[in-house]
Design an enzyme around this catalytic site. Structure first.
Site, PDB file in Angstrom:
ATOM      1  N   SER A  15      49.792  63.352  61.875  1.00 12.71           N
ATOM      2  CA  SER A  15      51.230  63.521  62.094  1.00 12.71           C
ATOM      3  C   SER A  15      51.387  64.618  63.133  1.00 12.71           C
ATOM      4  CB  SER A  15      51.899  63.928  60.785  1.00 12.71           C
ATOM      5  OG  SER A  15      53.036  64.710  61.068  1.00 12.71           O
ATOM      6  N   HIS A  40      50.978  58.725  63.062  1.00 15.59           N
ATOM      7  CA  HIS A  40      52.083  58.745  62.099  1.00 15.59           C
ATOM      8  C   HIS A  40      53.215  59.542  62.751  1.00 15.59           C
ATOM      9  CE1 HIS A  40      53.819  59.035  57.980  1.00 15.59           C
ATOM     10  NE2 HIS A  40      54.192  60.239  58.366  1.00 15.59           N
ATOM     11  N   ASP A  42      56.870  61.038  62.616  1.00 17.43           N
ATOM     12  CA  ASP A  42      57.900  61.439  61.655  1.00 17.43           C
ATOM     13  C   ASP A  42      59.281  61.439  62.299  1.00 17.43           C
ATOM     14  OD1 ASP A  42      56.455  61.988  59.190  1.00 17.43           O
ATOM     15  OD2 ASP A  42      55.428  63.534  60.354  1.00 17.43           O
ATOM     16  N   MET A  44      63.220  61.946  61.687  1.00 18.18           N
ATOM     17  CA  MET A  44      64.160  62.570  60.735  1.00 18.18           C
ATOM     18  C   MET A  44      65.553  62.617  61.344  1.00 18.18           C
ATOM     19  SD  MET A  44      61.902  65.769  59.376  1.00 18.18           S
ATOM     20  CE  MET A  44      60.142  65.606  59.033  1.00 18.18           C
ATOM     21  N   HIS A  74      57.496  56.858  60.363  1.00 14.37           N
ATOM     22  CA  HIS A  74      57.922  57.285  59.023  1.00 14.37           C
ATOM     23  C   HIS A  74      59.399  57.631  59.106  1.00 14.37           C
ATOM     24  CE1 HIS A  74      57.477  60.388  55.525  1.00 14.37           C
ATOM     25  NE2 HIS A  74      58.233  59.349  55.210  1.00 14.37           N
ATOM     26  N   MET A  76      62.479  58.907  57.919  1.00 15.49           N
ATOM     27  CA  MET A  76      63.183  59.755  56.946  1.00 15.49           C
ATOM     28  C   MET A  76      64.641  59.805  57.369  1.00 15.49           C
ATOM     29  SD  MET A  76      60.156  62.547  56.556  1.00 15.49           S
ATOM     30  CE  MET A  76      59.395  62.052  58.079  1.00 15.49           C
ATOM     31  N   MET A 148      54.627  60.150  48.939  1.00 11.18           N
ATOM     32  CA  MET A 148      54.805  61.491  49.511  1.00 11.18           C
ATOM     33  C   MET A 148      54.148  62.530  48.595  1.00 11.18           C
ATOM     34  SD  MET A 148      56.235  61.204  52.399  1.00 11.18           S
ATOM     35  CE  MET A 148      56.352  62.971  52.720  1.00 11.18           C
ATOM     36  N   ASP A 183      50.926  61.377  52.213  1.00 10.16           N
ATOM     37  CA  ASP A 183      51.476  62.165  53.317  1.00 10.16           C
ATOM     38  C   ASP A 183      52.017  63.501  52.818  1.00 10.16           C
ATOM     39  OD1 ASP A 183      52.732  63.059  55.620  1.00 10.16           O
ATOM     40  OD2 ASP A 183      54.351  61.585  55.553  1.00 10.16           O
TER      41      ASP A 183
END
Ligand code: DX5
Ligand code: ZN
Length: 246
Positions: A15, A40, A42, A44, A74, A76, A148, A183
């Site tokens: 990540s 990966h 992330d 958000m 991912h 979020m 998670m 993760d």
């Protein structure tokens, strides 16, 4: 790798959240050259989690720089249904969204269907406080379960060992489920818990980004996972109590 393998094996996905994001492509290449299997990413939205990171415009630029590697986004975000086409167009291979963001069973199934229609693999994730049983009815329709091991939002947090009960439960009850991703807070120590529980897709952020020997660490992480999967060392005998406690 450029697609998910059909056999169960250790896959290491750094990540880049805690990397120098102004040098995203260089940092990604550095970790891929060190032997990472996938990236990966992330995403958000400042709403589902109290932080902001990158979105599809940045991922699209990164894809131009890195044509072949498997991108796991991912998500979020509060509205996972909103970004499916954008992420597919940006070159994402796996769209991993959170079950907590989709309010009804119908929503979840609809999102899964749309991700598949957009030709991406489906990842379905749960936060630490979410019960693992909730995943059951979707397992046959998805490609990856994400457990998670920290509260989503920030890199560099402490690994929650008790989340491994969820991984063990999934490995035991869903032998047809190939890919279990973990993760948060995974480093050269906590990787052992992940391996013994039966996880095979390993997201590691700050530990790999800050490592002085990322190639050695990535290789060793993969070896620990593969060894455990081969020997089936993970504990597949759980009590009913443990099955229902998370
Ligand atoms: C947390 C993110 C993780 C995290 C990983 O919200 O989903 O991917 O940044 O970073 P480390 O390994 O530092 O916990
Ligand atoms: Zn993540």
């Amino acid at each position: 790798m450029d697609s998910l393998p059909k056999e169960l094996k250790g896959l290491i996905g750094p990540s880049i959240l805690n990397a120098d994001l102004s040098a995203l492509a260089d940092e990604s290449h550095r970790l891929l050259n060190a032997g990472a299997d996938y990236l990966h990413l992330d995403v958000m939205d400042g709403h589902f989690v109290p932080n902001l990171t990158i979105g599809h415009p940045v991922i699209k630029c990164l894809r131009k720089n890195i044509p072949k590697i498997y991108f796991d986004a991912h998500m979020m975000v509060s509205k996972p249904e909103q970004w499916i086409q954008e992420m597919a167009d940006a070159g994402v291979n796996q769209y991993t969204f959170h079950i907590e963001a989709a309010t009804t069973t119908e929503n979840i199934s609809e999102i899964i269907r749309k991700i598949k229609e957009a030709n991406m693999k489906v990842g379905l994730g749960i936060k630490p406080k979410t019960n693992v049983n909730i995943l059951s009815e979707f397992i046959d329709d998805i490609d990856v379960v994400l457990i998670m091991t920290v509260e989503p939002g920030f890199g560099g947090q402490k690994f929650m060992t008790d989340m491994m009960d969820k991984v063990r439960w999934l490995r035991k009850n869903y032998p047809q489920l190939l890919h279990i991703e973990v993760d948060g807070g995974i480093n050269m120590k906590t990787i052992n818990d992940c391996a013994q529980a039966g996880a095979n897709m390993i997201v590691s952020g700050s530990a790999l980004v800050d490592s002085k020997q990322p190639n050695k660490d990535i290789e060793q992480m993969r070896e620990i996972i593969d060894e455990s999967l081969k020997n089936k060392k993970y504990n597949i005998h759980l009590t009913n109590d443990q099955q229902c406690s998370h």
